[in-house]
Structure formats: structure tokens, C-alpha cells
Scaffold this motif. Structure first.
Motif, mmCIF file in Angstrom:
data_model
loop_
_atom_site.group_PDB
_atom_site.id
_atom_site.type_symbol
_atom_site.label_atom_id
_atom_site.label_comp_id
_atom_site.label_asym_id
_atom_site.label_seq_id
_atom_site.Cartn_x
_atom_site.Cartn_y
_atom_site.Cartn_z
ATOM 1 N N MET A 46 0.853 -1.175 0.000
ATOM 2 C CA MET A 46 0.000 0.000 0.000
ATOM 3 C C MET A 46 0.896 1.235 0.000
ATOM 4 N N ASN A 47 0.612 2.158 -0.894
ATOM 5 C CA ASN A 47 1.360 3.410 -0.961
ATOM 6 C C ASN A 47 0.695 4.492 -0.131
ATOM 7 N N ILE A 48 1.533 5.376 0.395
ATOM 8 C CA ILE A 48 1.048 6.526 1.150
ATOM 9 C C ILE A 48 1.837 7.762 0.743
ATOM 10 N N SER A 49 1.334 8.898 1.175
ATOM 11 C CA SER A 49 2.012 10.179 1.026
ATOM 12 C C SER A 49 2.179 10.761 2.424
ATOM 13 N N ALA A 50 3.378 11.259 2.709
ATOM 14 C CA ALA A 50 3.663 11.842 4.018
ATOM 15 C C ALA A 50 4.183 13.262 3.824
ATOM 16 N N GLU A 51 3.696 14.164 4.671
ATOM 17 C CA GLU A 51 4.192 15.536 4.679
ATOM 18 C C GLU A 51 4.828 15.787 6.036
ATOM 19 N N LEU A 52 6.082 16.260 6.031
ATOM 20 C CA LEU A 52 6.815 16.483 7.265
ATOM 21 C C LEU A 52 7.302 17.916 7.342
ATOM 22 N N THR A 53 7.147 18.499 8.520
ATOM 23 C CA THR A 53 7.724 19.803 8.808
ATOM 24 C C THR A 53 8.501 19.672 10.112
ATOM 25 N N LEU A 54 9.809 19.793 10.030
ATOM 26 C CA LEU A 54 10.681 19.663 11.195
ATOM 27 C C LEU A 54 10.934 21.048 11.771
ATOM 28 N N LEU A 55 10.786 21.169 13.086
ATOM 29 C CA LEU A 55 10.959 22.465 13.750
ATOM 30 C C LEU A 55 11.924 22.348 14.933
ATOM 31 N N PRO A 56 13.223 22.500 14.673
ATOM 32 C CA PRO A 56 14.160 22.564 15.794
ATOM 33 C C PRO A 56 13.907 23.861 16.565
ATOM 34 N N LEU A 57 13.771 23.766 17.863
ATOM 35 C CA LEU A 57 13.444 24.930 18.690
ATOM 36 C C LEU A 57 14.727 25.560 19.227
ATOM 37 N N LYS A 58 15.462 26.147 18.283
ATOM 38 C CA LYS A 58 16.701 26.846 18.630
ATOM 39 C C LYS A 58 16.962 27.887 17.553
ATOM 40 N N ASN A 59 17.838 28.817 17.830
ATOM 41 C CA ASN A 59 18.106 29.904 16.891
ATOM 42 C C ASN A 59 18.743 29.425 15.590
ATOM 43 N N ASP A 60 19.676 28.517 15.676
ATOM 44 C CA ASP A 60 20.391 28.025 14.498
ATOM 45 C C ASP A 60 19.736 26.723 14.017
ATOM 46 N N PHE A 61 18.553 26.828 13.428
ATOM 47 C CA PHE A 61 17.751 25.660 13.079
ATOM 48 C C PHE A 61 17.988 25.129 11.669
ATOM 49 N N ILE A 62 18.489 25.950 10.763
ATOM 50 C CA ILE A 62 18.614 25.554 9.353
ATOM 51 C C ILE A 62 19.540 24.349 9.148
ATOM 52 N N PRO A 63 20.711 24.294 9.782
ATOM 53 C CA PRO A 63 21.570 23.119 9.569
ATOM 54 C C PRO A 63 20.894 21.797 9.949
ATOM 55 N N GLU A 64 20.121 21.813 11.015
ATOM 56 C CA GLU A 64 19.452 20.577 11.438
ATOM 57 C C GLU A 64 18.384 20.150 10.430
ATOM 58 N N ILE A 65 17.670 21.102 9.873
ATOM 59 C CA ILE A 65 16.649 20.792 8.866
ATOM 60 C C ILE A 65 17.315 20.236 7.612
ATOM 61 N N LYS A 66 18.403 20.862 7.166
ATOM 62 C CA LYS A 66 19.113 20.376 5.986
ATOM 63 C C LYS A 66 19.644 18.960 6.202
ATOM 64 N N LYS A 67 20.181 18.714 7.366
ATOM 65 C CA LYS A 67 20.701 17.380 7.685
ATOM 66 C C LYS A 67 19.587 16.338 7.633
ATOM 67 N N PHE A 68 18.425 16.672 8.169
ATOM 68 C CA PHE A 68 17.287 15.761 8.167
ATOM 69 C C PHE A 68 16.815 15.482 6.732
ATOM 70 N N ILE A 69 16.687 16.519 5.930
ATOM 71 C CA ILE A 69 16.241 16.345 4.544
ATOM 72 C C ILE A 69 17.238 15.494 3.761
#
Length: 86
Positions: free
Chosen positions: A1-24
């Protein structure tokens, strides 16, 4: 069975972009179809493969960060080819 998932990651810190890029980047290493936009990342494919990937990657990102949130939406079916018809 196929699915579609939508994810929004929210690191709760000032320097959040590196963590989002690493996750993606970790999601990109899978065999699943990944589509990114400025607000979220979409993952399309087999239910078991997506859930296994999320189990591994979310556990990793949660263990590496003190304060982090994720918004997750799941829908049955591969919606990667969706185009509005209105």
C-alpha cells in the motif's frame, strides 16, 4: 500500500537551518520519492518503507536535539502527481 507523508521539522533553537538540511539529506538517501518545498518535505512510496525510514530518522533527530518538533501528515495513496483541476 502506498502513502504520502508531509513532514515539517521544527528545531526549537536559533540556528535551526543546519538541522533541517541534515534531516532532509537523510531522507534523500532513501529510495523513496522526496519532494521539497519551502514549508515542508513530502515523501511518497510504500507504507512500510516510509514508516521504517521515519522510525529511524526521527529517533535519530530527536536524540540529537534538546528541543524539536515535527508535524506529520499521512494520507493513503501516492499523491505525488496531484494537480489542482479548478
Amino acid at each position: 500500500m502506498n502513502i504520502s507523508a508531509e513532514l515539517t521539522l521544527l528545531p526549537l533553537k536559533n540556528d535551526f537551518i543546519p538541522e533541517i538540511k541534515k534531516f532532509i539529506k537523510s531522507l534523500r538517501n532513501s529510495e523513496l520519492k522526496i519532494i521539497e518545498n519551502p514549508l515542508s518535505t513530502h515523501v511518497y512510496g510504500d507504507y512500510d518503507k516510509i514508516m521504517n525510514l521515519l522510525d529511524i530518522e526521527l529517533k535519530k533527530v530527536f536524540s540529537e536535539n534538546e528541543s524539536i518538533m515535527i508535524f506529520l501528515k499521512l494520507v493513503k495513496g501516492d499523491k505525488s502527481d496531484y494537480r489542482p483541476n479548478f
